[in-house]
Design an enzyme around this catalytic site. Structure first.
Site, PDB file in Angstrom:
ATOM      1  N   SER A 113       3.369  -2.166  10.358  1.00  0.00           N
ATOM      2  CA  SER A 113       5.271  -1.632  10.777  1.00  0.00           C
ATOM      3  C   SER A 113       5.810  -3.367  10.210  1.00  0.00           C
ATOM      4  O   SER A 113       6.743  -3.875  11.433  1.00  0.00           O
ATOM      5  CB  SER A 113       5.383  -2.079  12.036  1.00  0.00           C
ATOM      6  OG  SER A 113       4.709  -0.266  12.334  1.00  0.00           O
ATOM      7  N   GLY A 126       2.704   2.722  11.062  1.00  0.00           N
ATOM      8  CA  GLY A 126       3.222   3.749  10.748  1.00  0.00           C
ATOM      9  C   GLY A 126       4.354   3.952  11.671  1.00  0.00           C
ATOM     10  O   GLY A 126       5.151   5.734  11.881  1.00  0.00           O
ATOM     11  N   GLU A 165      -5.001  -4.952  10.568  1.00  0.00           N
ATOM     12  CA  GLU A 165      -4.276  -3.534  10.861  1.00  0.00           C
ATOM     13  C   GLU A 165      -4.254  -3.146  12.017  1.00  0.00           C
ATOM     14  O   GLU A 165      -5.654  -2.478  12.185  1.00  0.00           O
ATOM     15  CB  GLU A 165      -4.072  -2.975   9.369  1.00  0.00           C
ATOM     16  CG  GLU A 165      -4.619  -3.323   7.891  1.00  0.00           C
ATOM     17  CD  GLU A 165      -3.329  -2.348   6.957  1.00  0.00           C
ATOM     18  OE1 GLU A 165      -2.235  -2.797   6.784  1.00  0.00           O
ATOM     19  OE2 GLU A 165      -3.746  -1.321   7.346  1.00  0.00           O
ATOM     20  N   LYS A 190       0.203   4.362   0.106  1.00  0.00           N
ATOM     21  CA  LYS A 190      -1.088   5.123   0.288  1.00  0.00           C
ATOM     22  C   LYS A 190      -0.088   7.016  -0.641  1.00  0.00           C
ATOM     23  O   LYS A 190      -0.357   6.723  -1.965  1.00  0.00           O
ATOM     24  CB  LYS A 190      -0.419   5.669   1.720  1.00  0.00           C
ATOM     25  CG  LYS A 190      -0.737   4.526   2.484  1.00  0.00           C
ATOM     26  CD  LYS A 190       0.026   4.485   3.851  1.00  0.00           C
ATOM     27  CE  LYS A 190      -0.066   3.106   4.925  1.00  0.00           C
ATOM     28  NZ  LYS A 190      -0.209   3.410   5.964  1.00  0.00           N
ATOM     29  N   HIS A 207      -9.749   1.035   5.031  1.00  0.00           N
ATOM     30  CA  HIS A 207      -8.210   1.337   5.151  1.00  0.00           C
ATOM     31  C   HIS A 207      -8.469   2.363   6.560  1.00  0.00           C
ATOM     32  O   HIS A 207      -9.268   2.864   7.090  1.00  0.00           O
ATOM     33  CB  HIS A 207      -7.314   2.099   4.088  1.00  0.00           C
ATOM     34  CG  HIS A 207      -5.761   1.659   5.391  1.00  0.00           C
ATOM     35  ND1 HIS A 207      -5.502   3.312   6.313  1.00  0.00           N
ATOM     36  CD2 HIS A 207      -4.989   0.988   5.193  1.00  0.00           C
ATOM     37  CE1 HIS A 207      -4.193   2.399   6.492  1.00  0.00           C
ATOM     38  NE2 HIS A 207      -3.976   1.779   5.930  1.00  0.00           N
ATOM     39  N   GLU A 263      -6.703   4.580   7.416  1.00  0.00           N
ATOM     40  CA  GLU A 263      -6.590   5.904   7.143  1.00  0.00           C
ATOM     41  C   GLU A 263      -8.520   6.416   6.794  1.00  0.00           C
ATOM     42  O   GLU A 263      -8.341   7.658   6.968  1.00  0.00           O
ATOM     43  CB  GLU A 263      -5.243   6.194   6.546  1.00  0.00           C
ATOM     44  CG  GLU A 263      -3.970   6.407   7.432  1.00  0.00           C
ATOM     45  CD  GLU A 263      -2.875   5.899   6.232  1.00  0.00           C
ATOM     46  OE1 GLU A 263      -3.208   5.308   5.637  1.00  0.00           O
ATOM     47  OE2 GLU A 263      -2.591   5.581   7.977  1.00  0.00           O
ATOM     48  N   ASN A 320       1.138  -1.445   0.095  1.00  0.00           N
ATOM     49  CA  ASN A 320      -0.215  -0.264   0.075  1.00  0.00           C
ATOM     50  C   ASN A 320       0.968   1.231   0.282  1.00  0.00           C
ATOM     51  O   ASN A 320       1.546   1.192   1.012  1.00  0.00           O
ATOM     52  CB  ASN A 320      -1.120   0.411   1.304  1.00  0.00           C
ATOM     53  CG  ASN A 320      -1.632   1.104   1.527  1.00  0.00           C
ATOM     54  OD1 ASN A 320      -2.055   1.682   0.647  1.00  0.00           O
ATOM     55  ND2 ASN A 320      -2.577   1.428   2.831  1.00  0.00           N
TER      56      ASN A 320
HETATM   57  P1  13P Z   1       2.817   0.664   7.590  1.00  0.00           P
HETATM   58  O1  13P Z   1       3.310  -1.086   6.655  1.00  0.00           O
HETATM   59  O2  13P Z   1       3.943   1.632   7.013  1.00  0.00           O
HETATM   60  O3  13P Z   1       2.976   0.126   9.168  1.00  0.00           O
HETATM   61  O4  13P Z   1       1.572   0.704   7.188  1.00  0.00           O
HETATM   62  C1  13P Z   1       0.411  -0.168   7.106  1.00  0.00           C
HETATM   63  C2  13P Z   1      -0.384  -0.449   6.462  1.00  0.00           C
HETATM   64  O5  13P Z   1      -1.522   0.632   7.052  1.00  0.00           O
HETATM   65  C3  13P Z   1      -0.452  -0.845   5.211  1.00  0.00           C
HETATM   66  O6  13P Z   1      -2.487  -0.849   5.216  1.00  0.00           O
END
Ligand code: 13P
Length: 253
Positions: free
Chosen positions: A214, A175, A169, A11, A96, A98, A9
């Site tokens: 992560s 992150g 997640e 982003k 997601h 976010e 992803n």
């Molecule tokens: P990270 O791997 O940067 O923690 O992000 C995970 C994520 O949100 C994947 O959709």
């Protein structure tokens, strides 16, 4: 046997130049990745570029979101299922954290997007997961159950999940560099499977449940080694070809 899936992803990252370099790097290292489905989910504006570069390779591509209205219409700023199909997408990330937490997508909207994606023949990667305060309050299972139940509420929802992938997640691990331990992740993955089993036992055994939050080359093998973890949804590490490829290799059993 559930075939592992590792999806990147990206982003809101990238430029035409960095996308070209990243795809070049991935193509160069895919030869020794076997038995694993691999996909990347770039920002919408780079999907056409990625489609052109990945055509004919073993790497699939997908989007990070889609509109809950199918086809086309007066929905300024939205991207539809039909547009994603037109660009050869196989996957689409739905719900997601976010999208849920920054853009206010609720369980019902996420479920609707999941259905729209499945009706179009796309494979939704539906994300669930709890906030840090919810985990600390002992509400992890209740939150994940609520998110899942919105997907499972009727026959069409259950049928849609047969074409879907779930991604667990934990929001506090996204992150932050703070990964859930393999045991913490496995506990929730097993819970997700048991919740789905109350509606459809066969589906619970077949559905792929990815872990996200992560995931790095150094922790991927241990996470993917857990019984109910079928691969990963990778954020930051998917922007680096070597790291992403190492994570794909860690999913080979
Ligand atoms: P990270 O791997 O940067 O923690 O992000 C995970 C994520 O949100 C994947 O959709």
């Amino acid at each position: 046997m559930r075939r592992p899936l590792v999806a990147g992803n990206w982003k809101m990252h990238g430029s035409r130049a960095s996308v070209a370099a990243l795809i070049e790097g991935l193509k160069g290292g895919m030869a020794d990745v076997r038995g694993v489905d691999v996909a990347v989910c770039p920002p919408f504006v780079y999907l056409g570029q990625v489609a052109g570069l990945l055509q004919g390779t073993g790497i699939a591509w997908g989007a990070q979101n889609l509109c809950q209205v199918a086809g086309s219409g007066a929905y300024t700023g939205e991207i539809s299922d039909a547009m994603l199909l037109d660009l050869g997408c196989r996957y689409v990330i739905v719900g997601h954290s976010e999208r849920r937490n920054i853009y206010g997508e609720d369980d019902a909207l996420v479920a609707e997007k999941c259905r729209v994606a499945v009706r179009a023949g796309l494979t939704p990667i539906v994300c669930v997961g709890e906030l840090l305060e919810e985990r600390e309050a002992g509400q992890t299972e209740a939150v994940v159950a609520r998110q899942l139940d919105a997907l499972l509420q009727d026959g069409e929802g259950v049928a849609a999940l047969r074409q879907a992938v779930i991604a667990y997640e934990p929001v506090w691990a996204i992150g932050t560099g703070k990964t859930a331990t393999p045991a913490q992740a496995e506990e929730v993955h097993a819970f997700i499977r048991s919740r789905i089993a109350t509606h459809d036992k066969a589906l619970a055994g077949e559905i792929r449940i990815l872990y996200g939050g992560s995931v790095k080359p150094g922790n991927a093998a241990e996470l993917f080694g857990m019984a109910d973890i079928d691969g990963g949804l990778i954020g930051g590490a998917s922007l680096h070809a070597d790291d992403f490829l190492a994570i794909c290799r860690a999913a080979m059993s």
